[in-house]
Design a protein around this motif. Structure first.
Motif, short mmCIF file in Angstrom:
data_model
loop_
_atom_site.label_atom_id
_atom_site.label_comp_id
_atom_site.label_asym_id
_atom_site.label_seq_id
_atom_site.Cartn_x
_atom_site.Cartn_y
_atom_site.Cartn_z
N ARG A 73 0.82 -1.21 0.00
CA ARG A 73 0.00 0.00 0.00
C ARG A 73 0.86 1.27 0.00
NH1 ARG A 73 -4.11 -1.31 4.81
NH2 ARG A 73 -2.19 -2.31 5.58
N THR A 74 1.90 1.27 0.81
CA THR A 74 2.81 2.42 0.80
C THR A 74 3.57 2.50 -0.51
OG1 THR A 74 3.06 2.40 3.21
CG2 THR A 74 4.79 3.47 1.95
N ALA A 75 3.95 1.34 -1.07
CA ALA A 75 4.66 1.33 -2.35
C ALA A 75 3.80 1.92 -3.46
CB ALA A 75 5.08 -0.09 -2.70
N VAL A 76 2.52 1.54 -3.50
CA VAL A 76 1.60 2.07 -4.52
C VAL A 76 1.35 3.56 -4.30
CG1 VAL A 76 -0.77 1.99 -5.39
CG2 VAL A 76 0.49 -0.13 -5.00
N PHE A 77 1.10 3.94 -3.03
CA PHE A 77 0.84 5.34 -2.73
C PHE A 77 2.04 6.21 -3.08
CE2 PHE A 77 0.34 8.91 0.37
CZ PHE A 77 -0.80 9.46 -0.20
N SER A 78 3.24 5.65 -2.91
CA SER A 78 4.47 6.39 -3.20
C SER A 78 4.62 6.69 -4.68
CB SER A 78 5.69 5.60 -2.71
OG SER A 78 5.65 5.40 -1.32
N LYS A 79 3.91 5.93 -5.52
CA LYS A 79 3.98 6.13 -6.98
C LYS A 79 2.65 6.59 -7.55
CE LYS A 79 8.20 4.35 -7.49
NZ LYS A 79 9.34 5.12 -8.02
N SER A 80 1.68 6.90 -6.70
CA SER A 80 0.31 7.11 -7.15
C SER A 80 0.15 8.30 -8.10
CB SER A 80 -0.62 7.28 -5.95
OG SER A 80 -0.19 8.35 -5.11
N LEU A 81 0.87 9.39 -7.87
CA LEU A 81 0.71 10.56 -8.74
C LEU A 81 1.16 10.24 -10.16
CD1 LEU A 81 -0.02 13.52 -9.12
CD2 LEU A 81 2.29 14.13 -8.36
N GLY A 82 2.33 9.63 -10.29
CA GLY A 82 2.82 9.27 -11.61
C GLY A 82 1.95 8.23 -12.29
N LEU A 83 1.46 7.24 -11.51
CA LEU A 83 0.62 6.19 -12.09
C LEU A 83 -0.70 6.75 -12.61
CD1 LEU A 83 1.18 3.32 -9.49
CD2 LEU A 83 2.01 3.39 -11.85
N VAL A 84 -1.31 7.67 -11.87
CA VAL A 84 -2.57 8.25 -12.32
C VAL A 84 -2.35 9.12 -13.55
CG1 VAL A 84 -4.39 9.89 -11.72
CG2 VAL A 84 -3.73 8.11 -10.10
N MET A 85 -1.27 9.90 -13.56
CA MET A 85 -0.97 10.71 -14.74
C MET A 85 -0.72 9.83 -15.96
SD MET A 85 -1.26 13.89 -14.10
CE MET A 85 -1.41 14.98 -12.69
N LEU A 86 -0.02 8.71 -15.76
CA LEU A 86 0.22 7.78 -16.87
C LEU A 86 -1.08 7.18 -17.37
CD1 LEU A 86 2.10 6.14 -18.71
CD2 LEU A 86 2.35 4.49 -16.83
N ALA A 87 -1.96 6.78 -16.44
CA ALA A 87 -3.25 6.21 -16.84
C ALA A 87 -4.10 7.21 -17.60
CB ALA A 87 -4.00 5.71 -15.60
N LEU A 88 -4.12 8.46 -17.15
CA LEU A 88 -4.89 9.51 -17.84
C LEU A 88 -4.31 9.78 -19.22
CD1 LEU A 88 -5.51 11.94 -14.85
CD2 LEU A 88 -7.24 10.60 -16.07
N PHE A 89 -2.98 9.76 -19.33
CA PHE A 89 -2.35 9.94 -20.65
C PHE A 89 -2.74 8.82 -21.60
CE2 PHE A 89 1.33 8.25 -23.10
CZ PHE A 89 1.21 9.10 -24.20
N LEU A 90 -2.62 7.57 -21.14
CA LEU A 90 -2.92 6.44 -22.02
C LEU A 90 -4.39 6.41 -22.40
CD1 LEU A 90 -0.79 3.65 -20.28
CD2 LEU A 90 -0.29 4.85 -22.43
N PHE A 91 -5.26 6.77 -21.45
CA PHE A 91 -6.70 6.80 -21.75
C PHE A 91 -7.02 7.86 -22.80
CE2 PHE A 91 -10.91 8.66 -20.77
CZ PHE A 91 -11.70 7.56 -21.08
N SER A 92 -6.52 9.08 -22.60
CA SER A 92 -6.83 10.16 -23.54
C SER A 92 -6.13 9.94 -24.88
CB SER A 92 -6.45 11.52 -22.94
OG SER A 92 -5.12 11.54 -22.49
#
Length: 221
Positions: free
Chosen positions: A123-142
């Motif tokens: 959970r801490t590992a995911v949260f530590s990367k959450s901003l980049g992961l969400v930005m990547l997901a939004l990029f790939l989606f759009s």
């Protein structure tokens, strides 16, 4: 309500500007589309039909994907890359992921830390990367929306050669739309990083304090 508006004014103002620009693009794009259709002797669209058309969607999301790509690359690249003297950069001595103590995770978290920062493990590992992961997901989606909408728009154009979805991904139209946006985002990041070394904007957290030395990094005004 007044306190809420004041504390969230940055987000609210820019969402308001976004909506205003989107509406403006809708009207301008609709007029341009119908002018082009009329010149070709093709049917024109009502404003409502244009709003849900592939032509409008592809013009919108091709800008969104480049912005999210910019932020994904920016938040991840600045972990390891630095620009001496820029408030957009960490000092060279802090390159990397930094220690748990510096990041206040696990046993170094306090009562005000987010729950997942205190939890440890995955959970801490995911949260530590959450901003980049969400930005990547939004990029790939759009970017995916741009791909599909661009393909549909291309195949609806009487002057364009129809092609399959896979073929469109490798077409000049798709990559021209993508790269013309990407290059502007990369230039903007590079310009901000270097100009913020020598120029100031008093009171802005994106700028160093006015009297701070040019060589000082990681300072906010």
């Amino acid at each position: 309500m007044r306190r809420f508006l004041r504390e969230h004014s940055l987000t609210l103002v820019f969402f308001g500007l976004f909506l205003a620009a989107l509406v403006g693009q809708l009207f301008a794009g609709h007029a341009e589309y119908n002018e082009r259709q009329a010149a070709l002797g093709q049917p024109v669209l009502t404003l409502g039909s244009y709003l849900f058309s592939a032509d409008f969607l592809v013009d919108v999301v091709e800008n969104w994907q480049s912005e999210y790509l910019q932020f994904f690359l920016y938040v991840t690249a600045t972990v390891w890359l630095v620009q001496k003297g820029s408030p957009e950069s960490k000092p060279a001595g802090k390159v990397g992921l930094e220690s748990d103590r510096e990041q206040q995770v696990g046993r170094f978290a306090d009562e005000s830390s987010p729950k997942w920062a205190r939890a440890g493990g995955w959970r801490t590992a995911v949260f530590s990367k959450s901003l980049g992961l969400v930005m990547l997901a939004l990029f790939l989606f759009s970017w995916g929306l741009q791909w599909v909408a661009g393909w549909y728009s291309n195949n609806s154009d009487p002057l364009a050669e129809p092609m399959g979805l896979g073929a469109y991904f490798f077409s000049a139209d798709f990559w021209s739309r993508s790269l013309q946006n990407w290059q502007s985002e990369f230039l903007a990041i590079a310009s901000m990083a270097i100009l913020s070394v020598y120029l100031r904007e008093r009171g802005s957290p994106e700028s160093k304090p006015v009297g701070t030395a040019h060589s000082t990094s990681d300072e906010s005004g």
